[in-house]
Motif scaffolding. Structure first.
Motif, mmCIF file in Angstrom:
data_model
loop_
_atom_site.group_PDB
_atom_site.id
_atom_site.type_symbol
_atom_site.label_atom_id
_atom_site.label_comp_id
_atom_site.label_asym_id
_atom_site.label_seq_id
_atom_site.Cartn_x
_atom_site.Cartn_y
_atom_site.Cartn_z
ATOM 1 N N THR A 14 0.923 -1.124 -0.236
ATOM 2 C CA THR A 14 0.070 -0.203 -0.057
ATOM 3 C C THR A 14 0.838 1.333 -0.158
ATOM 4 O OG1 THR A 14 -0.089 -0.282 2.442
ATOM 5 C CG2 THR A 14 -1.970 -0.992 1.233
ATOM 6 N N SER A 15 2.130 1.159 0.043
ATOM 7 C CA SER A 15 3.087 2.250 0.314
ATOM 8 C C SER A 15 4.676 1.952 -0.298
ATOM 9 C CB SER A 15 3.126 2.681 1.641
ATOM 10 O OG SER A 15 4.248 3.406 2.001
ATOM 11 N N ILE A 17 8.102 1.185 -1.388
ATOM 12 C CA ILE A 17 8.654 -0.017 -2.464
ATOM 13 C C ILE A 17 7.702 -1.028 -2.985
ATOM 14 C CG2 ILE A 17 10.466 -1.732 -2.685
ATOM 15 C CD1 ILE A 17 12.072 -0.274 -0.718
ATOM 16 N N PHE A 37 -0.984 -1.939 5.103
ATOM 17 C CA PHE A 37 -2.243 -1.042 5.909
ATOM 18 C C PHE A 37 -2.283 0.258 5.150
ATOM 19 C CE2 PHE A 37 -0.060 -3.501 9.738
ATOM 20 C CZ PHE A 37 -0.715 -4.240 9.425
ATOM 21 N N ASP A 60 -2.542 -8.853 8.421
ATOM 22 C CA ASP A 60 -1.217 -8.711 9.255
ATOM 23 C C ASP A 60 -0.183 -9.638 8.971
ATOM 24 O OD1 ASP A 60 0.556 -8.012 11.290
ATOM 25 O OD2 ASP A 60 -0.915 -7.425 12.805
ATOM 26 N N VAL A 61 0.946 -9.217 8.635
ATOM 27 C CA VAL A 61 2.214 -10.507 8.308
ATOM 28 C C VAL A 61 2.738 -10.742 9.440
ATOM 29 C CG1 VAL A 61 1.958 -10.023 5.638
ATOM 30 C CG2 VAL A 61 3.763 -8.986 7.279
ATOM 31 N N ASN A 87 7.824 -8.169 0.786
ATOM 32 C CA ASN A 87 8.425 -6.831 1.286
ATOM 33 C C ASN A 87 7.878 -6.064 2.275
ATOM 34 O OD1 ASN A 87 8.811 -3.789 -0.216
ATOM 35 N ND2 ASN A 87 6.774 -3.704 0.440
ATOM 36 N N SER A 138 15.327 -7.843 1.129
ATOM 37 C CA SER A 138 15.869 -7.778 2.081
ATOM 38 C C SER A 138 16.490 -6.096 2.377
ATOM 39 C CB SER A 138 17.333 -8.582 2.116
ATOM 40 O OG SER A 138 18.062 -8.492 3.323
ATOM 41 N N TYR A 152 16.316 -5.147 12.952
ATOM 42 C CA TYR A 152 16.385 -5.042 11.288
ATOM 43 C C TYR A 152 17.711 -5.726 10.957
ATOM 44 C CZ TYR A 152 15.465 -2.611 7.036
ATOM 45 O OH TYR A 152 15.230 -1.941 5.828
ATOM 46 N N LYS A 156 17.029 -8.803 8.407
ATOM 47 C CA LYS A 156 17.402 -8.882 7.024
ATOM 48 C C LYS A 156 18.399 -9.805 6.667
ATOM 49 C CE LYS A 156 14.533 -5.750 5.722
ATOM 50 N NZ LYS A 156 13.172 -6.158 4.802
ATOM 51 N N GLY A 183 19.646 0.322 -0.841
ATOM 52 C CA GLY A 183 20.301 1.258 0.022
ATOM 53 C C GLY A 183 19.000 2.112 0.413
ATOM 54 N N VAL A 185 16.033 4.472 0.099
ATOM 55 C CA VAL A 185 15.052 4.779 -0.867
ATOM 56 C C VAL A 185 14.015 5.489 -0.182
ATOM 57 C CG1 VAL A 185 12.997 3.747 -2.090
ATOM 58 C CG2 VAL A 185 14.966 2.218 -1.712
ATOM 59 N N THR A 187 11.091 6.459 1.181
ATOM 60 C CA THR A 187 9.629 6.134 1.594
ATOM 61 C C THR A 187 9.136 6.606 2.886
ATOM 62 O OG1 THR A 187 10.454 4.095 2.494
ATOM 63 C CG2 THR A 187 10.194 4.118 0.160
ATOM 64 N N PRO A 188 8.164 6.476 3.435
ATOM 65 C CA PRO A 188 7.761 6.725 4.760
ATOM 66 C C PRO A 188 8.532 6.359 5.701
ATOM 67 C CG PRO A 188 5.644 6.208 3.413
ATOM 68 C CD PRO A 188 7.052 5.853 2.578
ATOM 69 N N VAL A 190 11.797 5.728 5.653
ATOM 70 C CA VAL A 190 13.073 6.533 5.531
ATOM 71 C C VAL A 190 12.844 7.795 6.110
ATOM 72 C CG1 VAL A 190 14.933 7.501 4.282
ATOM 73 C CG2 VAL A 190 14.471 5.003 4.275
HETATM 74 P P1 NAD Z 1 6.832 1.733 3.713
HETATM 75 O O1 NAD Z 1 6.715 2.091 5.202
HETATM 76 O O2 NAD Z 1 6.701 2.765 2.885
HETATM 77 O O3 NAD Z 1 6.103 0.529 3.374
HETATM 78 C C1 NAD Z 1 5.824 -0.821 4.287
HETATM 79 C C2 NAD Z 1 4.702 -1.452 3.811
HETATM 80 O O4 NAD Z 1 4.682 -2.539 4.885
HETATM 81 C C3 NAD Z 1 3.489 -0.653 4.016
HETATM 82 O O5 NAD Z 1 2.365 -0.895 2.850
HETATM 83 C C4 NAD Z 1 2.666 -1.181 5.415
HETATM 84 O O6 NAD Z 1 1.225 -0.951 5.374
HETATM 85 C C5 NAD Z 1 2.988 -2.534 5.306
HETATM 86 N N1 NAD Z 1 3.086 -3.074 6.601
HETATM 87 C C6 NAD Z 1 3.925 -2.804 7.780
HETATM 88 N N2 NAD Z 1 3.554 -3.678 8.670
HETATM 89 C C7 NAD Z 1 2.750 -4.629 8.176
HETATM 90 C C8 NAD Z 1 2.291 -5.743 8.785
HETATM 91 N N3 NAD Z 1 2.383 -6.220 9.984
HETATM 92 N N4 NAD Z 1 1.556 -6.551 7.834
HETATM 93 C C9 NAD Z 1 1.268 -5.964 6.501
HETATM 94 N N5 NAD Z 1 1.809 -5.192 6.009
HETATM 95 C C10 NAD Z 1 2.519 -4.451 6.729
HETATM 96 O O7 NAD Z 1 8.445 1.081 3.628
HETATM 97 P P2 NAD Z 1 9.328 0.838 2.409
HETATM 98 O O8 NAD Z 1 10.563 1.855 2.518
HETATM 99 O O9 NAD Z 1 8.548 0.863 1.198
HETATM 100 O O10 NAD Z 1 9.732 -0.690 2.910
HETATM 101 C C11 NAD Z 1 9.573 -1.940 2.230
HETATM 102 C C12 NAD Z 1 10.366 -2.844 2.231
HETATM 103 O O11 NAD Z 1 11.763 -2.456 1.804
HETATM 104 C C13 NAD Z 1 10.897 -3.200 3.716
HETATM 105 O O12 NAD Z 1 10.988 -4.439 3.841
HETATM 106 C C14 NAD Z 1 12.053 -2.399 4.296
HETATM 107 O O13 NAD Z 1 12.779 -3.235 5.288
HETATM 108 C C15 NAD Z 1 12.683 -2.579 2.826
HETATM 109 N N6 NAD Z 1 13.833 -1.799 2.702
HETATM 110 C C16 NAD Z 1 13.654 -0.299 2.557
HETATM 111 C C17 NAD Z 1 14.468 0.740 2.415
HETATM 112 C C18 NAD Z 1 14.408 1.909 2.245
HETATM 113 O O14 NAD Z 1 15.223 3.039 2.188
HETATM 114 N N7 NAD Z 1 13.268 2.639 2.324
HETATM 115 C C19 NAD Z 1 15.726 0.163 2.278
HETATM 116 C C20 NAD Z 1 16.090 -1.289 2.236
HETATM 117 C C21 NAD Z 1 14.926 -2.305 2.309
#
Ligand code: NAD
Length: 256
Positions: A14-15, A17, A37, A60-61, A87, A138, A152, A156, A183, A185, A187-188, A190
């Protein structure tokens, strides 16, 4: 349209990546089961724009039973689960001796155990069809650590271990299992870390610059679309012998 007629399940889509990857998979022809969510309707509307069938499951995963319901619903609604993108993830930052136990438990459940459960449940169908793509999101933190991110980093690193194990267990089949290691990205997830730096410095653009300068030599963010394109490549025939990889996309973070 390399995914025409295939179905993808993207957790946490829903958000950020996850949503970016879901869009790329739909653009390539996949029907998509979204999860996560927040504003599910907005995510459905965005991914539906590519013209394939799109649905959302609110599991809820952190809960194995809800994951079971989501995988069954995907297979029932779309007839199969061909591409699984794990993800969903959360972050919490604190020194180890002050790390709240309940935060440890939820990060391990959401960022690591959920990957075990979705793969455990999706593999039988993939084996029956002798085709599948599993892409586990990861992080560079699956390969190196940063201070104050114990849960974390542990989760990972665990995802990469799990990815390699499943890659070996499916090595002679049409199923591949790989990890992507982004690295920074923007997103909310970060943005929260930038906001907490900005609370110290009082300047969001300086906080953003410092966050990048500390780790990411390109001084630029990776985008969800770039990760979506790489996920799509891993779904292609060209990637059928890419197995058990932990592929960093990190602006040079791990080259240092
Ligand atoms: P985000 O906060 O934008 O999105 C997270 C998503 O996971 C949302 O859709 C949220 O609703 C969902 N979520 C959270 N808890 C949940 C649960 N219990 N059940 C179901 N859904 C749930 O974050 P993002 O930055 O897009 O991160 C996505 C993935 O990428 C994560 O695994 C994060 O660790 C990984 N990642 C992110 C970055 C970065 O820089 N943003 C870097 C490396 C890895």
């Amino acid at each position: 349209m390399i995914l025409q007629g295939k179905t993808a399940l993207v957790t946490g889509s829903t958000s950020g990546i996850g949503l970016g990857i879901a869009c790329k998979l739909a653009e390539a022809g996949a029907n998509v089961m979204l999860n996560g969510f927040g504003d599910a309707q907005a995510a459905i509307a965005r991914v539906s724009a590519y013209g394939t069938r799109v649905s959302h499951h609110p599991a809820d995963v952190s809960d194995a039973e809800q994951i079971g319901a989501m995988v069954s619903q995907t297979e029932r609604e779309f007839g199969a689960l061909d591409v699984l993108v794990n993800n969903a993830g959360i972050q919490y930052v604190a020194p180890l001796e002050h790390f709240p136990v309940e935060r440890w438990d939820s990060i391990i459940a959401i960022n690591l155990s959920s990957v075990f459960h979705t793969m455990r449940l999706a593999l039988p169908g993939m084996r029956e069809r002798d085709w599948g793509r599993i892409i586990n999101i990861s992080s560079v933190h699956g390969l190196v650590a940063s201070a104050q991110k114990a849960a974390y980093v542990a989760a990972k690193h665990g995802v990469i271990g799990l990815t390699k194990t499943v890659a070996l267990e499916t090595a002679t089949t049409g199923i591949t299992c790989n990890a992507l290691c982004p690295g920074w990205v923007l997103t909310p997830l970060v943005q929260e870390q930038i906001d907490s730096k900005a609370r110290v410095h009082g300047d969001p653009s300086r906080a953003t610059r410092e966050l990048l300068m500390e780790k990411q030599p390109s001084l630029d963010f990776v985008t969800p679309g770039q990760l979506g394109d790489l996920a799509l490549f891993l779904c292609s025939d060209a990637a059928s012998q890419v197995r058990g990889a932990a592929w960093n996309v990190d602006g040079g973070w791990l080259a240092q």
